[in-house]
Design a protein around this motif. Structure first.
Motif, PDB file in Angstrom:
ATOM      1  N   CYS A  98       0.835  -1.211   0.000  1.00  0.00           N
ATOM      2  CA  CYS A  98       0.000   0.000   0.000  1.00  0.00           C
ATOM      3  C   CYS A  98       0.871   1.263   0.000  1.00  0.00           C
ATOM      4  O   CYS A  98       0.593   2.212  -0.736  1.00  0.00           O
ATOM      5  CB  CYS A  98      -0.911   0.034   1.209  1.00  0.00           C
ATOM      6  N   HIS A  99       1.892   1.290   0.845  1.00  0.00           N
ATOM      7  CA  HIS A  99       2.665   2.520   1.024  1.00  0.00           C
ATOM      8  C   HIS A  99       3.781   2.666  -0.008  1.00  0.00           C
ATOM      9  O   HIS A  99       4.535   3.638   0.044  1.00  0.00           O
ATOM     10  CB  HIS A  99       3.257   2.563   2.441  1.00  0.00           C
ATOM     11  N   GLY A 100       3.953   1.697  -0.917  1.00  0.00           N
ATOM     12  CA  GLY A 100       4.993   1.792  -1.953  1.00  0.00           C
ATOM     13  C   GLY A 100       6.305   1.201  -1.470  1.00  0.00           C
ATOM     14  O   GLY A 100       6.582   1.170  -0.267  1.00  0.00           O
ATOM     15  N   LEU A 101       7.119   0.756  -2.428  1.00  0.00           N
ATOM     16  CA  LEU A 101       8.369   0.065  -2.079  1.00  0.00           C
ATOM     17  C   LEU A 101       9.312   0.964  -1.299  1.00  0.00           C
ATOM     18  O   LEU A 101      10.101   0.503  -0.483  1.00  0.00           O
ATOM     19  CB  LEU A 101       9.045  -0.451  -3.347  1.00  0.00           C
ATOM     20  N   PHE A 133       3.257   4.596  16.959  1.00  0.00           N
ATOM     21  CA  PHE A 133       1.836   4.681  17.308  1.00  0.00           C
ATOM     22  C   PHE A 133       1.007   3.740  16.440  1.00  0.00           C
ATOM     23  O   PHE A 133       0.245   2.924  16.937  1.00  0.00           O
ATOM     24  CB  PHE A 133       1.335   6.118  17.163  1.00  0.00           C
ATOM     25  N   GLN A 134       1.159   3.876  15.108  1.00  0.00           N
ATOM     26  CA  GLN A 134       0.275   3.142  14.192  1.00  0.00           C
ATOM     27  C   GLN A 134       0.488   1.638  14.277  1.00  0.00           C
ATOM     28  O   GLN A 134      -0.476   0.871  14.257  1.00  0.00           O
ATOM     29  CB  GLN A 134       0.512   3.614  12.747  1.00  0.00           C
ATOM     30  N   VAL A 135       1.763   1.209  14.360  1.00  0.00           N
ATOM     31  CA  VAL A 135       2.037  -0.225  14.388  1.00  0.00           C
ATOM     32  C   VAL A 135       1.904  -0.756  15.811  1.00  0.00           C
ATOM     33  O   VAL A 135       1.379  -1.843  16.039  1.00  0.00           O
ATOM     34  CB  VAL A 135       3.439  -0.506  13.806  1.00  0.00           C
ATOM     35  N   GLY A 136       2.348   0.066  16.777  1.00  0.00           N
ATOM     36  CA  GLY A 136       2.324  -0.377  18.170  1.00  0.00           C
ATOM     37  C   GLY A 136       0.920  -0.554  18.713  1.00  0.00           C
ATOM     38  O   GLY A 136       0.691  -1.341  19.630  1.00  0.00           O
ATOM     39  N   THR A 137      -0.079   0.187  18.173  1.00  0.00           N
ATOM     40  CA  THR A 137      -1.462   0.014  18.635  1.00  0.00           C
ATOM     41  C   THR A 137      -2.213  -0.972  17.748  1.00  0.00           C
ATOM     42  O   THR A 137      -3.417  -1.139  17.908  1.00  0.00           O
ATOM     43  CB  THR A 137      -2.216   1.353  18.613  1.00  0.00           C
ATOM     44  N   GLY A 138      -1.508  -1.564  16.785  1.00  0.00           N
ATOM     45  CA  GLY A 138      -2.157  -2.550  15.921  1.00  0.00           C
ATOM     46  C   GLY A 138      -2.960  -1.947  14.786  1.00  0.00           C
ATOM     47  O   GLY A 138      -3.614  -2.666  14.033  1.00  0.00           O
ATOM     48  N   MET A 186      -1.852  -0.387  12.158  1.00  0.00           N
ATOM     49  CA  MET A 186      -1.200  -0.772  10.917  1.00  0.00           C
ATOM     50  C   MET A 186      -0.495  -2.107  11.149  1.00  0.00           C
ATOM     51  O   MET A 186       0.101  -2.284  12.218  1.00  0.00           O
ATOM     52  CB  MET A 186      -0.177   0.292  10.503  1.00  0.00           C
ATOM     53  N   PRO A 187      -0.493  -2.999  10.229  1.00  0.00           N
ATOM     54  CA  PRO A 187      -1.210  -2.933   8.960  1.00  0.00           C
ATOM     55  C   PRO A 187      -2.724  -3.063   9.170  1.00  0.00           C
ATOM     56  O   PRO A 187      -3.173  -3.744  10.085  1.00  0.00           O
ATOM     57  CB  PRO A 187      -0.668  -4.135   8.186  1.00  0.00           C
ATOM     58  N   THR A 200      -5.015  -6.023  18.267  1.00  0.00           N
ATOM     59  CA  THR A 200      -3.791  -6.641  18.768  1.00  0.00           C
ATOM     60  C   THR A 200      -2.680  -6.416  17.743  1.00  0.00           C
ATOM     61  O   THR A 200      -2.870  -6.730  16.567  1.00  0.00           O
ATOM     62  CB  THR A 200      -4.013  -8.150  18.966  1.00  0.00           C
ATOM     63  N   PRO A 201      -1.532  -5.866  18.169  1.00  0.00           N
ATOM     64  CA  PRO A 201      -0.475  -5.567  17.196  1.00  0.00           C
ATOM     65  C   PRO A 201      -0.004  -6.831  16.498  1.00  0.00           C
ATOM     66  O   PRO A 201       0.048  -7.913  17.093  1.00  0.00           O
ATOM     67  CB  PRO A 201       0.634  -4.963  18.051  1.00  0.00           C
TER      68      PRO A 201
END
Lengths: 268, 530
Positions: free
Chosen positions: A68-71, A92-97, A99-100, A112-113
């Motif tokens: 999604c975010h490009g190579l 924040f985004q990955v640690g709170t689950g 993202m993805p 759940t992350p």
């Protein structure tokens, strides 16, 4: 002593004198360098570790995020560029689950992350290496228990946060299915990072708008609200009069009507 | 005669000699009241009013209705040293530092919600059974007045603590006052003693909340009950019940015991709610500050429909002669509620005009036997429910994973479509129920018991209704549609004009019904029953 120098000076033109001096000079130089370079040498080791971390992060990114975010994290039509968002945003985004994302819904939700702490750190390091951005918050910075003021945090919360997150941090609705999530059960670190990165619909609260001390006060208030027992009995969700109205029509009036039916039932 | 009886007799004789009360008491203590659960809805309202008076008096001992600024120093830690109004600080004081204060506050608020919910339920009972018909129109008007004042009283009550949520409500009330064309801004300045929020509003509404409105309530409730007493209570139709009698139990001792017991039950349920369920946790809302707002700010349910109307209004304003008219507030905030409440107040007169029925009625209608009225009532309820849903759109959106926009558009369209649809569906349901009644009277109740006859035919056994049941299902009178003469005695065509035509049309709609079975129909079926 005098004779000693005389003896030494007698050999000053000795043929080994120059090489010997050179060896002494080299050794002292080397020793000095060894002492002086003790710190720089560990930095070099860390740099190596950092570049390994970035490599690791890049690898995870390519596997889990790049579709999604490009190579090169340059973004695409369905996901924003991550160049310059900084480690705080990734943490924040990955640690709170969030993202993805599980699906392309209106808004990434807390879950759940998928990545553990090291993998998250690697991703954060990789994204931070692309361009400077806010750093992730570490535990040492979260001195809200010591430096925060609950009551002041409450005032700041009601002025800056309650309009979306509700008076008790229970969350609220935004337009088109977006929403401000509940703040109950969120890590202090993530609350702080959300304020400095402004994820999704949330605005950025820079250190000029809300100083770091004030941010700690807000966190302290949220944590106090989380721990606060329901002083008046069942909380009914802490969402205000809607649930109170529901309860009075169902339980309150329902029970009273039931009793009225019982009182007027014909004696058999 | 025992000694105690002699003493009691002497006391009673002494009092009667001086007041002459014995005759009056005998007459009134033996007064008969019909027995039905729906007749106790009004009692719920009366008792919760008494609870409100008692708990409200308790609260006034500590409440300080002032908007002067104070620094909070009470025992609720998260608000310590915060600047707030004295009314908010004293409400915190009642909640946390007065023994039993929070319980009394919660009982007061729950009693207010039961008061309003009970009034609405009582009003629905009176409407759907036609209890408002002659001679009770005046009591209906008093009832409508009580509901209207109840909404105002409740709103003022939860505005008093001056917390963030109630301040938001007052702000909206101010906006609605301001929306009045021309005089709005002046009225708002008058009410608030200057610009919002000012320092006079809370003390003013306190006087209205604890003195003026309760006084009016007491007076209106007294008249309301005196009229019930004087006009006698209505009753549901049944054998032995006529327009000229009341069948039921005497006030003393049966009704006294039932009503007295029910008071304590209502008090008990209210106290239970106050003890176990949090209501209006003002300490969480924080003190009012015009610069702050909470997501999901809602009024109490009896104001929620108004809020829903205001929320769904499209943003339309006009500017003319230096004045702004905010139609988006004026229409939903004042005009529509005005039409609704005027219509509700005038309904007894409208119905009597439509049907041409000017007689007294003491026997109630079963709602199905007056399909038009029942459908009108259901339509109004559907309207209120749809706009009430929009009043809680943000809470519904977050808790049911919907979008606010979807709910907004659903209710915007729904408010136009669902009420008429409800009218049609309710009317059809009423007519089917009438048909079912007719079937039941003529063919008996279906027992679900199948029997094979000797020649192999299967029949379902129908159980004949008792005469009493048959009477109850057939006793209602069925009005005929009003006839409009095509010409009067002088040969003038269409003498009543458009009004007459309209009235005939309404009357026709109102009397649409399934004919109740007649005696001859029932006789014809006897014997010939398969």
């Amino acid at each position: 002593m005098n004779s000693g120098i005389k003896k030494l000076s007698r050999y000053r033109r000795h043929r080994f004198a120059r090489p010997a001096l050179l060896v002494v000079a080299l050794i002292s130089m080397g020793a000095t360098f060894q002492v002086a370079s003790a710190l720089p040498s560990t930095t070099r080791m860390e740099t190596t570790a950092q570049s390994t971390l970035i490599e690791e992060g890049k690898r995870i990114f390519a596997q889990g995020c790049s579709s999604c975010h490009g190579l090169n994290a340059e973004g695409s039509s369905i996901a924003p560029s991550l160049i310059g968002v900084g480690a705080a945003s990734v943490d924040f985004q990955v640690g709170t689950g969030r993202m993805p994302m599980a699906d392309m819904s209106q808004q990434a939700m807390r879950k759940t992350p998928i990545y553990n702490a090291e993998q998250t750190a690697a991703l954060a390091a990789y994204v931070a290496s692309l361009a400077p951005g806010p750093d992730a918050i570490n535990e040492a910075q979260l001195t809200y228990e010591r430096d925060g003021n609950t009551a002041e945090g409450g005032e700041l919360f009601r002025t800056n946060c309650a309009m979306c997150h509700n008076f008790a941090g229970q969350g609220g609705a935004l337009t088109q299915g977006k929403y401000a999530p509940t703040l109950m059960g969120v890590d202090a670190k993530h609350i702080y990072e959300a304020m400095i990165t402004g994820p999704q619909s949330m605005p950025v609260f820079s250190d000029k708008t809300i100083t770091p001390e004030e941010k700690l006060s807000i966190i302290k208030w949220i944590k106090a609200a989380e721990k606060e027992p329901n002083l008046g009995g069942a909380s009914l969700g802490r969402v205000g009069p809607v649930t109170e109205g529901l309860l009075v029509w169902t339980f309150g009036l329902g029970l009273l009507i039931g009793i009225a039916v019982w009182l007027t039932v014909k004696a058999r | 005669m025992k000694k105690s009886e002699r003493i009691a007799g002497n006391v009673a004789g002494y009092l009667d000699d001086r007041t002459g009360a014995a005759k009056w008491l005998r007459k009134n203590l033996t007064k008969v009241f019909p027995d039905h659960w729906s007749f106790m809805l009004g009692e719920i309202v009366l008792y919760s009013f008494i609870i409100l008076l008692l708990s409200g008096t308790f609260l006034t001992f500590w409440f300080d209705p002032s908007q002067r600024d104070v620094i909070y120093q009470g025992s609720y830690e998260p608000l310590k040293n915060i600047e707030m109004s004295a009314s908010y600080a004293s409400t915190l004081h009642i909640s946390f530092d007065v023994r039993g204060g929070l319980l009394m506050r919660q009982i007061h608020h729950w009693a207010a919600l039961i008061f309003m919910a009970g009034m609405i339920a009582h009003l629905m009972r009176v409407f759907f059974t036609g209890a408002f018909r002659k001679p009770r129109e005046a009591n209906w008007l008093i009832g409508v007045g009580l509901v209207t004042l109840g909404i105002v009283e409740g709103f003022l009550g939860y505005s008093l603590p001056d917390d963030l949520l109630s301040g938001t409500g007052i702000r909206i009330a101010e906006a609605i006052i301001q929306a009045l064309p021309v005089v709005g801004s002046y009225l708002a300045f008058f009410a608030f003693g200057g610009a919002f929020p000012g320092h006079v509003f809370i003390p003013r509404i306190f006087t209205v909340h604890v003195l003026l409105l309760p006084g009016i309530f007491l007076a209106l409730i007294t008249i309301h009950l005196m009229l019930v007493w004087y006009q006698k209570h209505t009753q549901y139709p049944g054998p032995g019940r006529t327009e000229k009698n009341v069948v039921g139990y005497p006030l003393m001792p049966i009704y006294m015991a039932k009503a007295g017991g029910f008071f304590f039950i209502v008090f008990g349920v209210t106290a239970l709610l106050g003890a176990v369920a949090s209501i209006n946790p003002i300490w969480l809302y924080g003190p009012y500050n015009p610069g702050q707002i909470s997501a999901g700010s809602q009024p109490d349910f009896y104001m929620g429909w108004l809020d829903g109307l205001v929320r769904m209004a499209p943003p339309i304003e006009t500017h003319a002669f230096g004045h702004t008219i905010s139609w988006n507030i004026l229409i939903p905030g004042l005009i529509i509620p005005g039409i609704l409440f005027t219509g509700m107040a005038l309904y007894p007169f409208i119905e009597s005009w439509m049907t041409g029925d000017k007689r007294e009625h003491h026997l109630l209608d079963r709602p199905r036997n007056n399909p038009n009225r029942t459908a009108l009532g259901a339509m109004s309820l559907a309207f209120i429910l749809v706009v009430l849903i929009n009043g809680g759109n943000d809470i519904i959106a977050t808790h049911f994973a919907l979008t606010i926009n979807q709910i907004m558009w659903f209710t915007r369209i729904g408010v136009l479509v669902i009420p008429p649809l409800t009218f049609v569906i309710t009317k059809r349901i009423c007519l089917s129920l009438q048909r079912a009644d007719r079937e039941k009277v003529l063919h008996g109740r279906e027992t679900g018991r199948l029997v094979m006859l000797p020649h192999g035919e299967f029949i379902e056994v129908h159980e004949e209704l008792t005469p009493a049941e048959k009477f109850t299902l057939t006793q209602h009178e069925q009005l005929a549609a009003l006839e409009v003469p095509a010409s009067d005695s002088n040969g003038v065509l269409n003498p009543q004009g458009l009004k007459g035509k309209l009235r005939a049309r309404f009357s026709q709609a109102h009397v649409e019904q399934v004919p109740a079975p007649t005696e001859s129909e029932a006789k014809a079926l006897e014997g010939g029953h398969h």
